[in-house]
Design a protein around this motif. Structure first.
Motif, PDB file in Angstrom:
ATOM      1  N   LYS A  63      11.147 -16.814 -17.534  1.00 39.72           N
ATOM      2  CA  LYS A  63      11.626 -17.823 -16.232  1.00 39.72           C
ATOM      3  C   LYS A  63      10.496 -18.665 -16.067  1.00 39.72           C
ATOM      4  O   LYS A  63       9.673 -17.363 -15.065  1.00 39.72           O
ATOM      5  CB  LYS A  63      13.133 -17.304 -15.970  1.00 39.72           C
ATOM      6  CG  LYS A  63      13.986 -16.877 -16.281  1.00 39.72           C
ATOM      7  CD  LYS A  63      15.062 -15.984 -15.298  1.00 39.72           C
ATOM      8  CE  LYS A  63      16.609 -16.113 -16.413  1.00 39.72           C
ATOM      9  NZ  LYS A  63      16.950 -15.315 -17.395  1.00 39.72           N
ATOM     10  N   GLU A  64      10.765 -19.257 -15.801  1.00 43.47           N
ATOM     11  CA  GLU A  64       9.460 -20.256 -14.892  1.00 43.47           C
ATOM     12  C   GLU A  64       9.398 -19.801 -13.375  1.00 43.47           C
ATOM     13  O   GLU A  64       7.869 -20.252 -13.036  1.00 43.47           O
ATOM     14  CB  GLU A  64       9.606 -21.552 -14.237  1.00 43.47           C
ATOM     15  CG  GLU A  64       8.432 -23.173 -14.404  1.00 43.47           C
ATOM     16  CD  GLU A  64       9.131 -24.048 -14.644  1.00 43.47           C
ATOM     17  OE1 GLU A  64       7.917 -24.848 -14.190  1.00 43.47           O
ATOM     18  OE2 GLU A  64       9.096 -24.591 -15.576  1.00 43.47           O
ATOM     19  N   ALA A  65      10.461 -19.743 -12.884  1.00 45.01           N
ATOM     20  CA  ALA A  65      10.082 -18.667 -11.434  1.00 45.01           C
ATOM     21  C   ALA A  65       9.520 -17.528 -11.113  1.00 45.01           C
ATOM     22  O   ALA A  65       9.213 -17.239 -10.460  1.00 45.01           O
ATOM     23  CB  ALA A  65      11.988 -18.468 -11.037  1.00 45.01           C
ATOM     24  N   CYS A  66       9.394 -17.239 -12.490  1.00 45.04           N
ATOM     25  CA  CYS A  66       8.342 -15.664 -12.663  1.00 45.04           C
ATOM     26  C   CYS A  66       6.870 -16.151 -12.750  1.00 45.04           C
ATOM     27  O   CYS A  66       6.727 -14.807 -12.742  1.00 45.04           O
ATOM     28  CB  CYS A  66       9.769 -14.532 -13.595  1.00 45.04           C
ATOM     29  SG  CYS A  66      11.245 -14.310 -13.610  1.00 45.04           S
ATOM     30  N   LEU A  67       6.678 -16.877 -13.634  1.00 50.00           N
ATOM     31  CA  LEU A  67       4.898 -17.109 -13.112  1.00 50.00           C
ATOM     32  C   LEU A  67       4.352 -17.726 -11.859  1.00 50.00           C
ATOM     33  O   LEU A  67       4.667 -18.912 -11.920  1.00 50.00           O
ATOM     34  CB  LEU A  67       4.939 -18.560 -14.270  1.00 50.00           C
ATOM     35  CG  LEU A  67       5.142 -18.303 -16.041  1.00 50.00           C
ATOM     36  CD1 LEU A  67       5.836 -19.168 -16.797  1.00 50.00           C
ATOM     37  CD2 LEU A  67       4.846 -17.187 -16.767  1.00 50.00           C
ATOM     38  N   ALA A  68       4.171 -16.850 -11.617  1.00 51.30           N
ATOM     39  CA  ALA A  68       2.927 -17.362  -9.935  1.00 51.30           C
ATOM     40  C   ALA A  68       1.261 -17.776 -10.716  1.00 51.30           C
ATOM     41  O   ALA A  68       1.216 -17.380 -11.334  1.00 51.30           O
ATOM     42  CB  ALA A  68       2.782 -16.175  -9.411  1.00 51.30           C
ATOM     43  N   PRO A  69       1.050 -19.023 -10.258  1.00 54.47           N
ATOM     44  CA  PRO A  69       0.048 -19.404 -10.662  1.00 54.47           C
ATOM     45  C   PRO A  69      -1.351 -18.542 -10.069  1.00 54.47           C
ATOM     46  O   PRO A  69      -1.250 -18.244  -8.339  1.00 54.47           O
ATOM     47  CB  PRO A  69      -0.520 -20.556 -10.474  1.00 54.47           C
ATOM     48  CG  PRO A  69       0.781 -21.140  -9.686  1.00 54.47           C
ATOM     49  CD  PRO A  69       2.251 -20.115  -9.591  1.00 54.47           C
ATOM     50  N   LEU A  70      -2.237 -18.275 -10.574  1.00 53.80           N
ATOM     51  CA  LEU A  70      -3.030 -16.874  -9.831  1.00 53.80           C
ATOM     52  C   LEU A  70      -3.927 -18.504  -9.814  1.00 53.80           C
ATOM     53  O   LEU A  70      -5.239 -17.402  -8.944  1.00 53.80           O
ATOM     54  CB  LEU A  70      -3.786 -15.847 -10.778  1.00 53.80           C
ATOM     55  CG  LEU A  70      -4.857 -15.210 -10.565  1.00 53.80           C
ATOM     56  CD1 LEU A  70      -4.110 -14.627  -8.204  1.00 53.80           C
ATOM     57  CD2 LEU A  70      -4.926 -13.805 -10.768  1.00 53.80           C
ATOM     58  N   THR A  71      -4.880 -18.416 -10.626  1.00 53.53           N
ATOM     59  CA  THR A  71      -6.280 -18.901 -10.830  1.00 53.53           C
ATOM     60  C   THR A  71      -6.450 -19.888 -12.078  1.00 53.53           C
ATOM     61  O   THR A  71      -5.678 -19.774 -12.976  1.00 53.53           O
ATOM     62  CB  THR A  71      -7.650 -18.304 -10.931  1.00 53.53           C
ATOM     63  OG1 THR A  71      -8.734 -18.409 -10.942  1.00 53.53           O
ATOM     64  CG2 THR A  71      -7.479 -16.979 -11.678  1.00 53.53           C
ATOM     65  N   PHE A  72      -7.445 -20.379 -12.386  1.00 54.61           N
ATOM     66  CA  PHE A  72      -8.189 -21.306 -13.693  1.00 54.61           C
ATOM     67  C   PHE A  72      -9.312 -20.619 -14.233  1.00 54.61           C
ATOM     68  O   PHE A  72     -10.561 -20.623 -13.141  1.00 54.61           O
ATOM     69  CB  PHE A  72      -7.753 -22.571 -13.360  1.00 54.61           C
ATOM     70  CG  PHE A  72      -8.831 -23.914 -12.812  1.00 54.61           C
ATOM     71  CD1 PHE A  72      -9.897 -23.954 -13.188  1.00 54.61           C
ATOM     72  CD2 PHE A  72      -8.754 -23.549 -10.401  1.00 54.61           C
ATOM     73  CE1 PHE A  72     -10.840 -24.704 -12.846  1.00 54.61           C
ATOM     74  CE2 PHE A  72      -9.627 -24.357 -10.970  1.00 54.61           C
ATOM     75  CZ  PHE A  72     -10.859 -24.887 -11.864  1.00 54.61           C
ATOM     76  N   ALA A  73      -9.744 -21.256 -15.665  1.00 55.08           N
ATOM     77  CA  ALA A  73     -11.026 -21.064 -15.961  1.00 55.08           C
ATOM     78  C   ALA A  73     -10.947 -21.983 -16.696  1.00 55.08           C
ATOM     79  O   ALA A  73     -10.347 -22.486 -17.505  1.00 55.08           O
ATOM     80  CB  ALA A  73     -11.353 -19.607 -17.242  1.00 55.08           C
ATOM     81  N   SER A  74     -12.651 -23.257 -16.624  1.00 55.77           N
ATOM     82  CA  SER A  74     -12.859 -23.683 -17.080  1.00 55.77           C
ATOM     83  C   SER A  74     -14.722 -24.128 -18.020  1.00 55.77           C
ATOM     84  O   SER A  74     -15.007 -22.805 -17.164  1.00 55.77           O
ATOM     85  CB  SER A  74     -12.877 -25.158 -15.563  1.00 55.77           C
ATOM     86  OG  SER A  74     -14.158 -25.837 -16.520  1.00 55.77           O
ATOM     87  N   HIS A  75     -14.412 -24.031 -19.120  1.00 54.99           N
ATOM     88  CA  HIS A  75     -15.742 -23.256 -19.990  1.00 54.99           C
ATOM     89  C   HIS A  75     -15.973 -24.188 -20.764  1.00 54.99           C
ATOM     90  O   HIS A  75     -14.868 -24.505 -21.641  1.00 54.99           O
ATOM     91  CB  HIS A  75     -15.047 -22.072 -20.067  1.00 54.99           C
ATOM     92  CG  HIS A  75     -16.317 -21.234 -21.333  1.00 54.99           C
ATOM     93  ND1 HIS A  75     -17.511 -20.363 -20.294  1.00 54.99           N
ATOM     94  CD2 HIS A  75     -16.597 -21.541 -22.491  1.00 54.99           C
ATOM     95  CE1 HIS A  75     -18.054 -19.883 -21.121  1.00 54.99           C
ATOM     96  NE2 HIS A  75     -18.314 -20.459 -22.675  1.00 54.99           N
TER      97      HIS A  75
END
Length: 132
Positions: A63-75
């Motif tokens: 479920k979308e509510a269970c997805l927590a953004p943590l960080t991102f990568a740019s490569h």
């Protein structure tokens, strides 16, 4: 240079281990280990892409509510720029099953560096190590 948006997820089990999947033979970077996820399609939000990919690759319902953004990568790869948000998920429905023939393993964050990963995934490890 083409920008490719890929959403990735660190699924975390009750023992604090993270799921990684090995890229199957015949795909680019075959044999390397990565966080599950995939390309964000036209008109799709990263969360929607992740929910779809986790269902297709692993047979689980998130479920979308269970997805927590943590960080991102740019490569920067040779022919494209990768932008990859990483989400954390601790709750899902169903059992994690490798539906695309990929190898799966649950790993303690401190051991993630023991697995060869694509260059874009490597900087994400320190964020998971400090989280868990």
């Amino acid at each position: 240079m083409k920008l490719v948006l890929v959403a990735a997820c660190a699924l975390i089990d009750t023992d604090g281990r993270v799921l990684i999947a090995q890229r199957p033979e015949g795909r680019s970077m075959a044999g390397l280990w990565e966080f599950p996820g995939g390309k964000v399609e036209q008109g799709e939000r990263p969360e929607e892409a992740l929910i779809r990919e986790l269902r297709e690759e692993l047979g689980i319902v998130v479920k979308e509510a269970c997805l927590a953004p943590l960080t991102f990568a740019s490569h920067t790869y040779e022919d494209f720029q990768l932008l990859m948000p990483l989400y954390v998920c601790r709750r899902w429905e169903g059992f994690v099953t490798p539906l695309e023939g990929q190898q799966l393993t649950w790993v303690k964050p401190a051991k993630l560096r023991d697995y060869p990963m694509p260059p874009a995934d490597l900087p994400l490890i320190s964020h998971l190590t400090s989280l868990l």
